[in-house]
Design a protein around this motif. Structure first.
Motif, PDB file in Angstrom:
ATOM      1  N   PHE A 137       0.845  -1.188   0.000  1.00  0.00           N
ATOM      2  CA  PHE A 137       0.000   0.000   0.000  1.00  0.00           C
ATOM      3  C   PHE A 137       0.882   1.239   0.000  1.00  0.00           C
ATOM      4  N   GLY A 138       0.508   2.225  -0.810  1.00  0.00           N
ATOM      5  CA  GLY A 138       1.276   3.455  -0.915  1.00  0.00           C
ATOM      6  C   GLY A 138       2.316   3.417  -2.015  1.00  0.00           C
ATOM      7  N   ASP A 139       2.625   2.234  -2.567  1.00  0.00           N
ATOM      8  CA  ASP A 139       3.543   2.159  -3.701  1.00  0.00           C
ATOM      9  C   ASP A 139       2.879   2.814  -4.910  1.00  0.00           C
ATOM     10  N   THR A 140       3.678   3.208  -5.888  1.00  0.00           N
ATOM     11  CA  THR A 140       3.130   3.959  -7.014  1.00  0.00           C
ATOM     12  C   THR A 140       3.045   3.129  -8.294  1.00  0.00           C
ATOM     13  N   LEU A 141       2.025   3.446  -9.069  1.00  0.00           N
ATOM     14  CA  LEU A 141       1.841   2.892 -10.414  1.00  0.00           C
ATOM     15  C   LEU A 141       1.717   4.068 -11.367  1.00  0.00           C
ATOM     16  N   LYS A 142       2.558   4.113 -12.380  1.00  0.00           N
ATOM     17  CA  LYS A 142       2.439   5.133 -13.419  1.00  0.00           C
ATOM     18  C   LYS A 142       1.930   4.417 -14.662  1.00  0.00           C
ATOM     19  N   VAL A 143       0.788   4.877 -15.179  1.00  0.00           N
ATOM     20  CA  VAL A 143       0.113   4.163 -16.254  1.00  0.00           C
ATOM     21  C   VAL A 143      -0.096   5.078 -17.451  1.00  0.00           C
ATOM     22  N   THR A 144       0.218   4.559 -18.636  1.00  0.00           N
ATOM     23  CA  THR A 144      -0.165   5.189 -19.895  1.00  0.00           C
ATOM     24  C   THR A 144      -0.889   4.121 -20.703  1.00  0.00           C
ATOM     25  N   MET A 145      -1.864   4.541 -21.494  1.00  0.00           N
ATOM     26  CA  MET A 145      -2.538   3.579 -22.356  1.00  0.00           C
ATOM     27  C   MET A 145      -3.152   4.288 -23.546  1.00  0.00           C
ATOM     28  N   GLY A 146      -3.438   3.507 -24.557  1.00  0.00           N
ATOM     29  CA  GLY A 146      -4.018   4.069 -25.760  1.00  0.00           C
ATOM     30  C   GLY A 146      -4.013   3.056 -26.873  1.00  0.00           C
ATOM     31  N   TYR A 147      -3.984   3.562 -28.113  1.00  0.00           N
ATOM     32  CA  TYR A 147      -3.987   2.717 -29.301  1.00  0.00           C
ATOM     33  C   TYR A 147      -2.857   3.149 -30.205  1.00  0.00           C
ATOM     34  N   GLY A 148      -2.008   2.191 -30.581  1.00  0.00           N
ATOM     35  CA  GLY A 148      -0.897   2.490 -31.485  1.00  0.00           C
ATOM     36  C   GLY A 148      -0.017   3.597 -30.945  1.00  0.00           C
ATOM     37  N   LYS A 149       0.222   4.602 -31.787  1.00  0.00           N
ATOM     38  CA  LYS A 149       1.104   5.698 -31.373  1.00  0.00           C
ATOM     39  C   LYS A 149       0.388   6.738 -30.505  1.00  0.00           C
ATOM     40  N   TYR A 150      -0.943   6.615 -30.356  1.00  0.00           N
ATOM     41  CA  TYR A 150      -1.713   7.566 -29.557  1.00  0.00           C
ATOM     42  C   TYR A 150      -1.826   7.070 -28.120  1.00  0.00           C
ATOM     43  N   GLN A 151      -0.984   7.603 -27.267  1.00  0.00           N
ATOM     44  CA  GLN A 151      -0.936   7.177 -25.875  1.00  0.00           C
ATOM     45  C   GLN A 151      -1.384   8.311 -24.957  1.00  0.00           C
ATOM     46  N   PHE A 152      -2.162   7.956 -23.944  1.00  0.00           N
ATOM     47  CA  PHE A 152      -2.654   8.922 -22.970  1.00  0.00           C
ATOM     48  C   PHE A 152      -1.977   8.660 -21.629  1.00  0.00           C
ATOM     49  N   PRO A 153      -1.293   9.672 -21.063  1.00  0.00           N
ATOM     50  CA  PRO A 153      -0.699   9.483 -19.729  1.00  0.00           C
ATOM     51  C   PRO A 153      -1.784   9.596 -18.657  1.00  0.00           C
ATOM     52  N   CYS A 154      -2.186   8.472 -18.098  1.00  0.00           N
ATOM     53  CA  CYS A 154      -3.240   8.469 -17.075  1.00  0.00           C
ATOM     54  C   CYS A 154      -2.762   9.127 -15.787  1.00  0.00           C
ATOM     55  N   GLY A 155      -1.471   9.020 -15.514  1.00  0.00           N
ATOM     56  CA  GLY A 155      -0.918   9.637 -14.317  1.00  0.00           C
ATOM     57  C   GLY A 155      -0.247   8.634 -13.402  1.00  0.00           C
ATOM     58  N   THR A 156       0.096   9.124 -12.231  1.00  0.00           N
ATOM     59  CA  THR A 156       0.714   8.284 -11.211  1.00  0.00           C
ATOM     60  C   THR A 156      -0.299   8.077 -10.102  1.00  0.00           C
ATOM     61  N   PHE A 157      -0.425   6.845  -9.672  1.00  0.00           N
ATOM     62  CA  PHE A 157      -1.417   6.458  -8.675  1.00  0.00           C
ATOM     63  C   PHE A 157      -0.725   5.776  -7.511  1.00  0.00           C
ATOM     64  N   GLU A 158      -1.280   5.957  -6.325  1.00  0.00           N
ATOM     65  CA  GLU A 158      -0.784   5.240  -5.161  1.00  0.00           C
ATOM     66  C   GLU A 158      -1.749   4.111  -4.839  1.00  0.00           C
ATOM     67  N   ILE A 159      -1.201   2.921  -4.635  1.00  0.00           N
ATOM     68  CA  ILE A 159      -2.020   1.748  -4.347  1.00  0.00           C
ATOM     69  C   ILE A 159      -2.694   1.941  -2.999  1.00  0.00           C
ATOM     70  N   ASP A 160      -4.034   1.843  -2.995  1.00  0.00           N
ATOM     71  CA  ASP A 160      -4.764   2.027  -1.741  1.00  0.00           C
ATOM     72  C   ASP A 160      -5.653   0.837  -1.397  1.00  0.00           C
ATOM     73  N   GLU A 161      -5.791  -0.113  -2.317  1.00  0.00           N
ATOM     74  CA  GLU A 161      -6.659  -1.259  -2.041  1.00  0.00           C
ATOM     75  C   GLU A 161      -6.304  -2.397  -2.981  1.00  0.00           C
ATOM     76  N   VAL A 162      -6.414  -3.623  -2.480  1.00  0.00           N
ATOM     77  CA  VAL A 162      -6.303  -4.815  -3.328  1.00  0.00           C
ATOM     78  C   VAL A 162      -7.507  -5.694  -3.039  1.00  0.00           C
ATOM     79  N   GLU A 163      -7.863  -6.485  -4.026  1.00  0.00           N
ATOM     80  CA  GLU A 163      -9.025  -7.355  -3.874  1.00  0.00           C
ATOM     81  C   GLU A 163      -8.690  -8.694  -4.519  1.00  0.00           C
ATOM     82  N   VAL A 164      -9.100  -9.775  -3.878  1.00  0.00           N
ATOM     83  CA  VAL A 164      -8.900 -11.118  -4.420  1.00  0.00           C
ATOM     84  C   VAL A 164     -10.265 -11.697  -4.731  1.00  0.00           C
ATOM     85  N   ARG A 165     -10.422 -12.225  -5.956  1.00  0.00           N
ATOM     86  CA  ARG A 165     -11.667 -12.870  -6.364  1.00  0.00           C
ATOM     87  C   ARG A 165     -11.348 -14.310  -6.769  1.00  0.00           C
ATOM     88  N   PHE A 166     -12.297 -15.165  -6.574  1.00  0.00           N
ATOM     89  CA  PHE A 166     -12.116 -16.564  -6.930  1.00  0.00           C
ATOM     90  C   PHE A 166     -13.127 -16.942  -8.005  1.00  0.00           C
TER      91      PHE A 166
END
Length: 194
Positions: free
Chosen positions: A61-90
């Protein structure tokens, strides 16, 4: 018929690119771009059939994720996020990592009682930004070079057991502004410009 570009993303965990390591486990990435009053959010759904995510790859918790996503050469910088929750599903085994753009630092989420006198909205915002290490953009105490301004002096306003972000959201709404926080930059926008 035109070929559709496949979705592309990059993910950095604590400033280390983990895209190639994480790609085989990615089931979905959900990004919510908040306009006002909330933090941007990221949610990464991962296959956990191997059990790695609940064992050796369990994030902190509190570690950072920097995410960009998009299509081909068009990428959007979503930003930097701090992990605040995890969930496990079965069934199927899934591991979900959730993060907030504004961060989960205790100082941002602590309720405060404070009074501000004879300050502009820009001055109050600057003091909150300075307190939390954010850069202020889009609002100042006075008008200069076309930058949005809030030069009206607020005679007295009390932050009564609100977090700094709740307080700033409340008073900025009263004066016709909204703000968002991305990558430690607090950006104000006039509601009429949205």
């Amino acid at each position: 018929m035109e070929k559709v570009n496949p979705p592309v993303f990059t993910i950095a965990y604590n400033q280390k690119d983990i895209t190639s390591d994480i790609t085989p486990y990615i089931h979905a990435i959900h990004y919510k771009d908040a306009v006002k009053g909330k933090s941007d959010e990221i949610e990464i759904e991962l296959s956990n059939a191997s059990g790695k995510w609940t064992d050796e790859w369990y994030p902190s918790f509190g570690d950072t994720l920097k995410v960009t996503m998009g299509y081909g050469k068009y990428q959007f910088p979503c930003g930097t996020f701090e992990i605040d929750e995890v969930e496990v599903r079965f069934s199927p085994d899934m591991f979900i990592i959730k993060g907030l753009a504004a961060g989960i630092k205790q100082s941002v989420r602590t309720r405060v009682a404070e009074t501000h006198e004879n300050k502009s909205l820009g001055q109050i915002a600057k003091s909150i930004c300075d307190k939390h290490g954010f850069k202020l953009q889009g609002i100042t105490g006075t008008q200069d070079n076309g930058v949005l301004h809030s030069s009206n002096t607020i005679r007295r306003v009390t932050q009564n057991r609100e977090t700094d972000l709740e307080f700033l959201y409340r008073i900025s709404s009263e004066y016709g502004y909204v703000f968002s926080i991305r990558d430690k930059v607090m950006t104000f926008t006039d509601v009429y410009d949205l």
